[in-house]
Design an enzyme around this catalytic site. Structure first.
Site, PDB file in Angstrom:
ATOM      1  N   ARG A   1      42.711  41.182  37.400  1.00 60.06           N
ATOM      2  CA  ARG A   1      43.751  40.353  37.264  1.00 60.06           C
ATOM      3  C   ARG A   1      43.899  39.361  36.147  1.00 60.06           C
ATOM      4  NH1 ARG A   1      42.703  37.077  42.115  1.00 60.06           N
ATOM      5  NH2 ARG A   1      40.621  37.483  41.536  1.00 60.06           N
TER       6      ARG A   1
ATOM      7  N   ASN B   1      44.722  40.555  44.291  1.00 58.34           N
ATOM      8  CA  ASN B   1      44.024  41.720  45.126  1.00 58.34           C
ATOM      9  C   ASN B   1      44.493  41.799  46.523  1.00 58.34           C
ATOM     10  OD1 ASN B   1      42.096  42.020  42.996  1.00 58.34           O
ATOM     11  ND2 ASN B   1      40.755  40.388  43.776  1.00 58.34           N
TER      12      ASN B   1
END
Length: 100
Positions: free
Chosen positions: A30, A48
């Site tokens: 990320r 996530n």
């Protein structure tokens, strides 16, 4: 090098929502996606999912999105990307690129 201006509602702007699977959690996916997006002038987010995938919403011009999508297939060096499934969405103005 200066990052491109974030996309606005011009004709070439669009969004893509991608689901990235493989070893993509716990490997800075990320944060790396956010860095890549910022360099390309893309807005959106990466988060996530409970099933181990990463969901990415990316908005910008078509060329930047193609470059970003190619990056999603590689990810950061610690990631092992198994698959990337993307769908095109209508453009929506977002500010920055967030990790959730």
């Amino acid at each position: 090098m200066t990052a491109p201006e974030p996309a606005t509602a011009w004709a070439g702007a669009r969004c893509i929502r991608c689901f990235v699977s493989g070893r993509v959690q716990g490997v800075s996916f990320r944060a790396s996606a956010a860095q890549e997006a910022q360099q390309l002038g893309i807005t959106g987010y990466a988060r996530n999912l409970p099933d181990g995938r990463v969901e990415v919403l990316a908005c910008g011009d078509a060329n930047a999105l193609e470059r970003f999508k190619a990056w999603l297939h590689r990810g950061p060096s610690a990631a092992e990307v198994a698959a990337v499934a993307c769908e095109t969405q209508d453009y929506r103005p977002l500010s920055g690129f967030a990790t959730r």
